[in-house]
Structure formats: structure tokens, C-alpha cells
Design a protein around this motif. Sequence first.
Motif, PDB file in Angstrom:
ATOM      1  N   ARG A  76       0.854  -1.191   0.000  1.00 42.56           N
ATOM      2  CA  ARG A  76       0.000   0.000   0.000  1.00 42.56           C
ATOM      3  C   ARG A  76       0.887   1.237   0.000  1.00 42.56           C
ATOM      4  O   ARG A  76       1.906   1.265   0.698  1.00 42.56           O
ATOM      5  N   PRO A  77       0.526   2.263  -0.772  1.00 39.67           N
ATOM      6  CA  PRO A  77       1.308   3.500  -0.736  1.00 39.67           C
ATOM      7  C   PRO A  77       1.489   3.990   0.698  1.00 39.67           C
ATOM      8  O   PRO A  77       0.558   4.018   1.490  1.00 39.67           O
ATOM      9  N   GLY A  78       2.709   4.347   1.007  1.00 35.36           N
ATOM     10  CA  GLY A  78       3.034   4.757   2.371  1.00 35.36           C
ATOM     11  C   GLY A  78       3.761   3.687   3.159  1.00 35.36           C
ATOM     12  O   GLY A  78       4.401   3.996   4.172  1.00 35.36           O
ATOM     13  N   ASP A  79       3.669   2.419   2.716  1.00 36.98           N
ATOM     14  CA  ASP A  79       4.449   1.355   3.354  1.00 36.98           C
ATOM     15  C   ASP A  79       5.923   1.551   2.991  1.00 36.98           C
ATOM     16  O   ASP A  79       6.289   1.489   1.815  1.00 36.98           O
ATOM     17  N   GLU A  80       6.766   1.795   3.976  1.00 35.72           N
ATOM     18  CA  GLU A  80       8.167   2.106   3.670  1.00 35.72           C
ATOM     19  C   GLU A  80       9.168   1.177   4.344  1.00 35.72           C
ATOM     20  O   GLU A  80      10.236   0.926   3.794  1.00 35.72           O
ATOM     21  N   ASP A  81       8.873   0.656   5.516  1.00 30.83           N
ATOM     22  CA  ASP A  81       9.836  -0.213   6.210  1.00 30.83           C
ATOM     23  C   ASP A  81       9.769  -1.625   5.641  1.00 30.83           C
ATOM     24  O   ASP A  81       9.366  -2.581   6.302  1.00 30.83           O
ATOM     25  N   ILE A  82      10.204  -1.744   4.386  1.00 29.49           N
ATOM     26  CA  ILE A  82      10.002  -2.988   3.639  1.00 29.49           C
ATOM     27  C   ILE A  82      11.182  -3.945   3.741  1.00 29.49           C
ATOM     28  O   ILE A  82      11.069  -5.095   3.317  1.00 29.49           O
ATOM     29  N   LEU A  83      12.315  -3.498   4.291  1.00 32.40           N
ATOM     30  CA  LEU A  83      13.517  -4.337   4.317  1.00 32.40           C
ATOM     31  C   LEU A  83      13.599  -5.037   5.671  1.00 32.40           C
ATOM     32  O   LEU A  83      14.222  -4.545   6.614  1.00 32.40           O
ATOM     33  N   THR A  84      12.960  -6.189   5.740  1.00 32.64           N
ATOM     34  CA  THR A  84      12.880  -6.939   6.993  1.00 32.64           C
ATOM     35  C   THR A  84      13.232  -8.405   6.771  1.00 32.64           C
ATOM     36  O   THR A  84      13.129  -8.924   5.654  1.00 32.64           O
ATOM     37  N   VAL A  85      13.630  -9.052   7.859  1.00 28.95           N
ATOM     38  CA  VAL A  85      13.868 -10.499   7.855  1.00 28.95           C
ATOM     39  C   VAL A  85      12.912 -11.163   8.831  1.00 28.95           C
ATOM     40  O   VAL A  85      12.362 -10.531   9.737  1.00 28.95           O
ATOM     41  N   ASN A  86      12.722 -12.453   8.622  1.00 26.40           N
ATOM     42  CA  ASN A  86      11.925 -13.301   9.512  1.00 26.40           C
ATOM     43  C   ASN A  86      12.806 -14.473   9.949  1.00 26.40           C
ATOM     44  O   ASN A  86      13.603 -14.986   9.151  1.00 26.40           O
ATOM     45  N   VAL A  87      12.653 -14.900  11.196  1.00 29.66           N
ATOM     46  CA  VAL A  87      13.472 -15.995  11.729  1.00 29.66           C
ATOM     47  C   VAL A  87      12.561 -17.017  12.395  1.00 29.66           C
ATOM     48  O   VAL A  87      11.671 -16.648  13.170  1.00 29.66           O
ATOM     49  N   TRP A  88      12.772 -18.288  12.074  1.00 28.44           N
ATOM     50  CA  TRP A  88      12.105 -19.399  12.755  1.00 28.44           C
ATOM     51  C   TRP A  88      13.191 -20.254  13.406  1.00 28.44           C
ATOM     52  O   TRP A  88      14.150 -20.673  12.733  1.00 28.44           O
ATOM     53  N   VAL A  89      13.061 -20.511  14.692  1.00 28.09           N
ATOM     54  CA  VAL A  89      14.052 -21.343  15.382  1.00 28.09           C
ATOM     55  C   VAL A  89      13.341 -22.348  16.278  1.00 28.09           C
ATOM     56  O   VAL A  89      12.294 -22.057  16.857  1.00 28.09           O
ATOM     57  N   PRO A  90      13.910 -23.550  16.413  1.00 28.62           N
ATOM     58  CA  PRO A  90      13.295 -24.582  17.247  1.00 28.62           C
ATOM     59  C   PRO A  90      13.833 -24.530  18.680  1.00 28.62           C
ATOM     60  O   PRO A  90      14.873 -23.935  18.956  1.00 28.62           O
TER      61      PRO A  90
END
Length: 532
Positions: A76-90
Motif C-alpha cells: 500500500r502506498p506509504g508502506d516504507e519499512d520494507i527491508l525486513t527479515v523473519n526468523v524461525w528457530v526450534p
Amino acid sequence: MSTEADFRTASGRVRGKGAGNGVTAVLGIPYAAAPFGARRFWEPQPAPAWDGTRDCTAFGPISPQSAQLPKAPVWRPGDEDILTVNVWVPERADGGALPVLFFIHGGAYTFGSSAQPDFDGTALAHAKLAVVSCNYRVGFEGFGHVSGHPGNRGLLDQIAALRWVRDNIAAFGGDPGNVTVAGHSSGAGSVACLMAMEQARGLFRRAIAHSVPNAFYTAELAAAVTERIAGEAEVAPTPQGLLSVPPEALVAASDTVTAHCRTNPVAAVHAFDPVIFQPVVDGEVLPADPLRALTAGAAREVDLLVCHTLEECWFLHTVGAVREVTTEAGLADFAAALSLPAHLVDGYRAAMPDAPVLDRYLALLGDAKFGEYTTRLAEHHARAGGRAYLARFARRRNGARPWHTADIPFAFGNLDAAGADFLIGGAPDDHDRALSRRMLRSWAGFAATGDPGWPAVTAATTPVKSWAVPDAPLSADDTSTGLRALWRDVPFGLLRPGQPARHRPRGLSGAAGPASARPSARTDVITAPAVS
């Protein structure tokens, strides 16, 4: 470790959530600053620090795009913090550091995100991996040519995310010295590029690439694409002109150029495969196309596992992503656009004597775009002294084809994810679940030890693992099979604008075709510099 836990990163503390099976998911962690405003069209910059504990229980915003994928976020216009990571750990009983699997999503370098349901990392994390995925700039923001600004910004984002892994994954229990980078489709193309890039050296020791696309631009073609997009946006193709256009307007202009490619291609191949953003071999960010780089031994220290599906382009045809070709005239135009030699086109006709033109076209396009290129990467990497493994996804059931993307829900263990039923051709059965377990184990084993469970390619032989139902025996050597033999002397090279076809295949009936169906004489795909 509780399945809901806090972790300390270099930028601040983050809190994740339980994802099931004793796995914690920590989602939407910034690895770089928002790439807009003064940072737009530049290389990624460090993420700002924060105070307190950041809630990371939901995926972050995605890169500007028009795609709306099942159960995935939209931009959506206005979305700017697009550089992210996700982590899954057991949870870990022994406390030992976990092998890390870093996944790069596909989407024709134009769309997609790490939040797609089939990329959920829970099942792989349950197999004792630390799983990381990232969002990066796609479309014009990530791969559009902007004079005076770095090209391949999407690849630079991926490198920044890998640096985040190096600096932070130990806090999650992962081993920064045992990282495997993985990707599918354009994500696999990104993996191949990272293997060729000096900036990525030392950030990973293994690579998994499923369905690597054979498509890399010269700087001239990237500039020609920008000129076309700028024209649609009604601005000059200059940094000032492009910066004056908001992201959503460049997305719309790019979509318009893509829609017009069949009748007004920027390069001849776009008339059949209208993907207008590709990595650019600019001699700086990306010094060489990956096949040439691997042939020269640029990444011989990296173990490589590649796979492609047997019928890649039937999926692309079904979703309308490639042009339909049903006549010999259309097939001749397609062959000319890709500079395919006559013996190759004739060989597919001989190998598929009862198949309609559409099937022969899709088979030829699939091998030219994905199959042969992916296989050749493994072979050339092995010949240069690297360790490489080859697999093919061949599972069929109830008319479901082994097509592009069908392999990914199996490898991730996400057969029940939203949208997976379309990719795999219906609800999974027990045989499918067994195949998924085998594929997931091979990814996990390769990430942990470099061994997926079958022999490596050598300079002389190409063993192939076939992922099928029921389980198929290993093929001892792929190099002498019929269709592959046809490709032996066919080179691959870069996509360029402004060149007439090098040759037109002979021996095809109805070769002329209607003028409206023929690629423009101003543009073409050529095969130099080529690597056979």
C-alpha cells in the motif's frame, strides 16, 4: 527455550511468537533502513536502533508491487519499512548452534514476498535449522536502471540481509559460519548472482537454487527498459525525473510496459516472456553472468544444490505469464527471438512427434529458460572444482504436472498452506506427504553437512535425483539423454536490445507468420558473450 521469547539484535530487542511444533517465529525484523526519500534508488543503509522490545509477531510491509497473492500481504502506498527479515528457530535440547537456511522468494524480480504461506519456515525449523527469509526491493525499485545510482539494488538488499544474519543469528541460536542461501525462480536467480558477487563472498558456504531462470540483462537493455517505463510515466528517464514519480506510479507504468510487450517488446524475448526486470551484468555490482562466473571457478568453495521441474512453463502458460504459441509460424518466431538453432527445434519435434505445437513450445521454452540453464550451472560448477548436486521434480498425480513452483511446498513441508492445492494439483495424499518429508530432509541435510543424500556431479558424470511418487531410483548420468544431447553446443548469453536475429531456424513450416506476431526487428536476444 520457550516458543515465545525475546532476542537481542544489534539494533535492539525483539519478541517473537510460538509457531507450533516447538518453533518460535520472529517476524518483520528490520535489517536496513526504509529505502525511500533520500535513500530511494541507493544501496541499503543500516537500520536505525530502537529502545525497549520490538513486537515482531507479524510480517513487515512488502516491496512496491501490484500483485495480490493468496493469503499474503499487499503493498500500500506509504508502506516504507520494507527491508525486513523473519526468523524461525526450534527449541534445542543440546544448546548447539543451528545450521542456517536463508531463503529468497521468487516472483520474476517483480513481485512476491517472504510472507507467502508456502514459505513458512516452521517445518524446516522443526528439522533443526534456523530458518531466515527476507523482503527485498523488487520491480523498478529493486532492478530498474537509474543513471548514477547502483544497479541490482534488490541483490544489494539480499547481501545486507545476509550481513544481518552474520551479525545477529547467533542470538537466535544459529551458526553464522554455517549458512546456506536458498531460493526459487527469481530467488534462485538471485542465489546464482550472489555466488558471482564479491560483496557476498564469505556470507554463506552452501547454496540451493530451484528453477534458476536464464535471464540477465546488459546495462544497455536495462536502460532501454527504463526509457520505456519513464515514457509511460511521462517523465524524463533521469534520476530527477524518476525520483519525481511515486513508487505506485512506477509500478503502474511498469505493468503497462509489460502488458504491451507482446506487440511492442523492448527485447525480442519479451514478446513471449514479458519479464522486464532482471539482474544486470553491469561489471560493478554483478561482474559477470552466473554461468560464466561459475565456469571460471568464482564460487568453487560454495557447495551447490540445484533442482528444476520437468514441465516448468506449463504453469506460466496456465497463469497467462507467457505468450501462447499454437502454430508452426509462431514457433518459428519464438525460436528466432531466442536465437535457437534449427537442430534444437527439429529435435523437440522428433522427440514429441504426436504433441501439439503448444506442448513442444512449452517444453522448449521451459528447458531454455530454466531446465538446461539450471543443470548447466551444476555441471560447470563441478568442472571448476566446486561440489554440486542435481535434482529434478517429476511428481505427477491426477493430471497434476510437475510444473514451476510445485516443488516448493514439498521442500518447505507446507502442502496444506493456502494456495498450495493449486500449485500441487489438489489436496495432498499420504504419498505426497512422504515425498515432502524426503525433500525436506534433503534440504536440511544439505544445509547441515553439504550432503543432500545422493552422489555429487563430477567433471565426467551428472547423477540426477528424481523427486517422484513413488520414489524413483537415481539416474547415474544425465549427459547422454536425448533432449540434453540437443543442447550440447547451444550457448547461453546476455539479453540485449537493438540487435537483429543472428539466425532464423530453418526447416520450419510456415516460418513467416503474421507481421503482428513477429518480434520487432529493432530488438533481439543474442548469445554473446556465450558460455556453452
